[in-house]
Design a protein around this motif. Sequence first.
Motif, PDB file in Angstrom:
ATOM      1  N   LEU A 200      -4.220   0.086 -17.434  1.00 47.99           N
ATOM      2  CA  LEU A 200      -5.255   1.039 -17.849  1.00 47.99           C
ATOM      3  C   LEU A 200      -4.908   2.444 -17.381  1.00 47.99           C
ATOM      4  CD1 LEU A 200      -8.033   1.664 -19.095  1.00 47.99           C
ATOM      5  CD2 LEU A 200      -9.066   1.010 -16.901  1.00 47.99           C
ATOM      6  N   LEU A 201      -4.440   2.570 -16.154  1.00 51.99           N
ATOM      7  CA  LEU A 201      -4.031   3.873 -15.622  1.00 51.99           C
ATOM      8  C   LEU A 201      -2.950   4.483 -16.500  1.00 51.99           C
ATOM      9  CD1 LEU A 201      -3.229   4.595 -11.870  1.00 51.99           C
ATOM     10  CD2 LEU A 201      -1.796   5.488 -13.677  1.00 51.99           C
TER      11      LEU A 201
ATOM     12  N   GLY B 112      -6.254   9.378 -13.629  1.00 54.58           N
ATOM     13  CA  GLY B 112      -5.217   8.485 -13.127  1.00 54.58           C
ATOM     14  C   GLY B 112      -5.309   8.301 -11.625  1.00 54.58           C
ATOM     15  N   GLY B 113      -5.585   9.406 -10.908  1.00 60.15           N
ATOM     16  CA  GLY B 113      -5.750   9.326  -9.460  1.00 60.15           C
ATOM     17  C   GLY B 113      -6.922   8.440  -9.081  1.00 60.15           C
ATOM     18  N   ALA B 114      -8.022   8.564  -9.825  1.00 58.31           N
ATOM     19  CA  ALA B 114      -9.200   7.731  -9.551  1.00 58.31           C
ATOM     20  C   ALA B 114      -8.878   6.257  -9.762  1.00 58.31           C
ATOM     21  CB  ALA B 114     -10.359   8.157 -10.451  1.00 58.31           C
ATOM     22  N   LEU B 115      -8.137   5.947 -10.817  1.00 57.53           N
ATOM     23  CA  LEU B 115      -7.793   4.549 -11.074  1.00 57.53           C
ATOM     24  C   LEU B 115      -6.802   4.022 -10.033  1.00 57.53           C
ATOM     25  CD1 LEU B 115      -7.630   4.567 -14.956  1.00 57.53           C
ATOM     26  CD2 LEU B 115      -9.166   3.207 -13.543  1.00 57.53           C
ATOM     27  N   ALA B 116      -5.909   4.882  -9.546  1.00 58.32           N
ATOM     28  CA  ALA B 116      -5.017   4.461  -8.463  1.00 58.32           C
ATOM     29  C   ALA B 116      -5.827   4.100  -7.221  1.00 58.32           C
ATOM     30  CB  ALA B 116      -4.012   5.571  -8.142  1.00 58.32           C
TER      31      ALA B 116
ATOM     32  N   PHE C 148       0.806  -1.209   0.000  1.00 56.06           N
ATOM     33  CA  PHE C 148       0.000   0.000   0.000  1.00 56.06           C
ATOM     34  C   PHE C 148       0.849   1.274   0.000  1.00 56.06           C
ATOM     35  CE2 PHE C 148      -2.880  -3.196   1.783  1.00 56.06           C
ATOM     36  CZ  PHE C 148      -3.955  -3.035   0.934  1.00 56.06           C
ATOM     37  N   VAL C 149       2.099   1.168   0.424  1.00 57.13           N
ATOM     38  CA  VAL C 149       2.972   2.351   0.445  1.00 57.13           C
ATOM     39  C   VAL C 149       3.246   2.863  -0.960  1.00 57.13           C
ATOM     40  CG1 VAL C 149       5.264   3.208   1.057  1.00 57.13           C
ATOM     41  CG2 VAL C 149       3.970   1.829   2.696  1.00 57.13           C
ATOM     42  N   PRO C 150       3.738   2.050  -1.906  1.00 54.20           N
ATOM     43  CA  PRO C 150       3.942   2.581  -3.263  1.00 54.20           C
ATOM     44  C   PRO C 150       2.640   3.017  -3.937  1.00 54.20           C
ATOM     45  CG  PRO C 150       4.329   0.211  -3.203  1.00 54.20           C
ATOM     46  CD  PRO C 150       4.250   0.668  -1.793  1.00 54.20           C
ATOM     47  N   ILE C 151       1.526   2.373  -3.592  1.00 52.95           N
ATOM     48  CA  ILE C 151       0.256   2.800  -4.188  1.00 52.95           C
ATOM     49  C   ILE C 151      -0.124   4.182  -3.688  1.00 52.95           C
ATOM     50  CG2 ILE C 151      -2.204   2.300  -4.366  1.00 52.95           C
ATOM     51  CD1 ILE C 151      -1.528  -0.646  -4.266  1.00 52.95           C
TER      52      ILE C 151
END
Length: 389
Positions: free
Chosen positions: A227-228, A180-184, A148-151
């Motif tokens: 996709l992102l 891109g933020g939403a897909l992350a 979760f840190v790199p995400i």
Amino acid sequence: MLNIDDPRVTQTTPAILRLGFRPFFLLGSLASLAGISVWVLALSGAFHFTPHGSGLWWHGHEMLFGFVVAIIAGFLLTAVQNWTGVPGLSGKPLLALVVLWLAPRLLLPLTSVPLELVMALDLAFLPVTAIALGTSVVRVKQWRNLVFVPILLLLASCNALSYFALLKGNPVLAQKALHGGALAIIVIVALLGGRVIPFFSERASAYQRKPNLWYLDAGSFASLLALLIAIVFSVDTMVRPMAGLAAVIILLRWHRWGWMQSFGVPLLWSLHLSYVFIPVGLLLIALGLPFSAGFHAMAAGGMGGMILAMMARVSLGHTGRTLTPPKPMVFGFGIMIFAVVMRVLAGLIGEFYFTLIGLSALAWVLAFGIFIMFYGPMLLKPRADGRPG
């Protein structure tokens, strides 16, 4: 080692600052009401709203990096305590993190405040949260949860790109950064969903949990990440294929989580129905339908609906209450699904856009308003069972 669940531990910290879920769930929910209400009123011409950037940028940015990020931070900072056994962030350090999140929310509408100052504060929040999360994980060498840190840092990069685009006056790049933020965030939801939905389903229904299939877990992560990248870097030929691939993999993964046993339990069906909007949105994109419809299926349903259902369940468990939501909250779950459907239809039926947007916004405000009304007191008071947290 300190027993984080020991009822003999004296709690002198105000209840709202005892674990991350308390302030972030409450303030994040209030931010969602503000983000939707202000945007719809401005869209209707009820008043003139001129924040930094534009009203459109502010709406997208604040729903992601204000509302959604707050809930993610609250959930992860609480869950990491259960994962690692290390006491979670609380007291003054938690208050400082809350203030770091809150300051940009209050300052972005004020164009008299330099955008660079707001940007610096806002961009610090996710890395600081990642450090707090990673410190607990590294302390017990629980490397699996370090994912979760790199995400979170990827999400911070999308936020930085959105500010960069704003400073350069590039609305197209700003929109790509927000997508891109939403897909992350969808990646985070997909990962967390694979952990909590089967677990909750097994605990509250006749469902017998099945072992995870690594290739479905890895495939959902890889396809969403692809996709992102395709969206942010404008690789248009890859958007629809990657969306279709991700939809199929995520749908297969979700099908194994006991959704057929969930219909009698509001805390379960609300999670399952919200989560399935992720593959539905991806399918809409893959079919070449208006991007807004597919995007908002994921954003309003896969994020907003999942957030409401998760907060309702997590707040009960972590405040020492039975896992039975207040009856009005069940109506809130239903009206939230209605809000998502209306928002998706608004992207598909242009001639009724404003009517459908209005209905969606009203339902959203009602759903989160019910949560704040009935769960706010729980978040502000000590645990019902007298234990710390």
